[in-house]
Design an enzyme around this catalytic site. Structure first.
Site, PDB file in Angstrom:
ATOM      1  N   ASP A 103       0.800  -1.070   0.055  1.00 22.23           N
ATOM      2  CA  ASP A 103       0.021   0.106   0.050  1.00 22.23           C
ATOM      3  C   ASP A 103       0.820   1.180  -0.177  1.00 22.23           C
ATOM      4  OD1 ASP A 103       0.796   0.153   2.687  1.00 22.23           O
ATOM      5  OD2 ASP A 103      -0.827  -0.936   3.622  1.00 22.23           O
ATOM      6  N   HIS A 118       6.163  -8.267  -1.253  1.00 22.38           N
ATOM      7  CA  HIS A 118       5.306  -8.510  -1.994  1.00 22.38           C
ATOM      8  C   HIS A 118       5.076  -7.527  -3.147  1.00 22.38           C
ATOM      9  CE1 HIS A 118       3.638 -11.291   1.303  1.00 22.38           C
ATOM     10  NE2 HIS A 118       4.601 -11.694   0.397  1.00 22.38           N
ATOM     11  N   CYS A 147       0.140  -1.747 -22.411  1.00 24.99           N
ATOM     12  CA  CYS A 147       1.820  -1.187 -22.449  1.00 24.99           C
ATOM     13  C   CYS A 147       1.760  -0.264 -23.609  1.00 24.99           C
ATOM     14  CB  CYS A 147       2.739  -2.595 -22.582  1.00 24.99           C
ATOM     15  SG  CYS A 147       4.500  -1.805 -22.833  1.00 24.99           S
ATOM     16  N   CYS A 150       4.548  -2.246 -26.097  1.00 33.44           N
ATOM     17  CA  CYS A 150       4.297  -3.534 -26.826  1.00 33.44           C
ATOM     18  C   CYS A 150       2.720  -3.751 -27.223  1.00 33.44           C
ATOM     19  CB  CYS A 150       4.781  -4.646 -26.502  1.00 33.44           C
ATOM     20  SG  CYS A 150       4.352  -5.349 -24.966  1.00 33.44           S
ATOM     21  N   GLY A 187       2.083  -6.307  13.495  1.00 34.54           N
ATOM     22  CA  GLY A 187       0.983  -6.430  12.712  1.00 34.54           C
ATOM     23  C   GLY A 187       0.911  -7.596  11.651  1.00 34.54           C
ATOM     24  N   THR A 188       1.351  -8.504  11.874  1.00 30.78           N
ATOM     25  CA  THR A 188       1.670  -9.861  10.900  1.00 30.78           C
ATOM     26  C   THR A 188       1.425 -11.147  11.804  1.00 30.78           C
ATOM     27  OG1 THR A 188       2.868 -10.832   9.338  1.00 30.78           O
ATOM     28  CG2 THR A 188       4.147  -9.566  10.965  1.00 30.78           C
ATOM     29  N   ASN A 213       1.296  -7.246  18.277  1.00 29.38           N
ATOM     30  CA  ASN A 213       0.017  -7.697  17.624  1.00 29.38           C
ATOM     31  C   ASN A 213      -1.149  -7.905  18.495  1.00 29.38           C
ATOM     32  OD1 ASN A 213       0.358  -8.657  14.834  1.00 29.38           O
ATOM     33  ND2 ASN A 213       1.847 -10.326  15.656  1.00 29.38           N
TER      34      ASN A 213
END
Ligand code: ZN
Length: 244
Positions: A103, A118, A147, A150, A187-188, A213
């Site tokens: 984000d 990620h 694109c 291409c 937070g995971t 957490n």
């Protein structure tokens, strides 16, 4: 000493503190997590982020992707957890942030040294030639975006289901974990592999683990040295208050 004082002591005494974040750090910015009770996958079908499905139905996938990741997430602003982490980096307490989030909120808050395990939603990448484009309204005016070189379909530059972690980010994230003598997990819950292995590597290389957490995670009983059971922003503000 209370937990916040202990956490502040750990930070002060560490030579290399690395922060590792997941969805929980962004919830207070209005970005819902994917999993869990109020997660996105209660409302949307995760198939839209499956690579095979995306290639089969790029237009249909893109309608939902735009709605979630650009119209909705795009408006999110950093919260106090992101801001404290950025201030700690500015003041030399934090060396790097490894995030599973796409984000962009750590960067928006001012963090400089961010590894995006990620990928991110800022850029679109061509599925054919690999050219990257910063996302703009113009690019998303017609779906799927194409694109300019291409003519092939563009995909958000974050990791889809069935897609490998970007090689460079993966390498750098694990190297960063090895360097840390304090590793702050925020937070995971440790459910997504291989990201969940990063704190384990940090621990195995001698880092202390500070975990924040809202409830116990896969890490808590196994590797955590100090556990603060609280929302990210509240906990980070209290720790920061003990640092200065
Ligand atoms: Zn291309």
């Amino acid at each position: 000493m209370n937990k916040y004082q202990k956490a502040a002591e750990l930070i002060k005494n560490s030579k290399h503190t690395t922060v590792f974040t997941g969805a929980g750090v962004s919830v207070e910015s209005g970005v819902p997590p994917f999993r869990g009770e109020k997660g996105l996958w209660n409302e949307y079908d995760p198939i839209i982020l499956e690579l095979k499905n995306f290639y089969k139905n790029p237009e249909k996938s893109w309608v939902t992707i735009k709605e979630i990741f650009y119209d909705y997430f795009g408006k999110a602003e950093p919260n106090e957890a992101h801001r404290v982490i950025a201030r700690l980096e500015e003041d030399g307490y934090v060396k790097a942030v490894i995030t599973q989030n796409i984000d962009n909120l750590h960067q928006k808050a001012g963090s400089q040294n961010v590894f995006e395990f990620h990928g991110n939603s800022r850029d679109l990448v061509c599925t054919e030639c690999g050219t990257k484009y910063p996302v703009t309204d113009e690019l998303l005016a017609e779906l799927p975006p194409k694109c300019k070189k291409c003519g092939e379909v563009l995909k958000p530059d974050f990791v889809f289901f069935g897609e490998a972690i970007p090689e460079q980010e993966e390498k750098l994230s694990f190297e960063e974990a090895e360097k840390a003598d304090l590793f702050i997990v925020i937070g995971t819950t440790g459910e997504v592999q291989p990201a969940s292995l990063i704190p384990v590597v940090a621990k195995s290389k001698g880092a202390k683990i500070l975990e924040i957490n809202i409830k116990k995670s896969n890490f808590t009983d196994d590797i955590t040295d100090l556990f603060i059971e609280e929302k990210a922003a509240q906990a980070m503000k209290k720790i920061e208050a003990e640092l200065y």
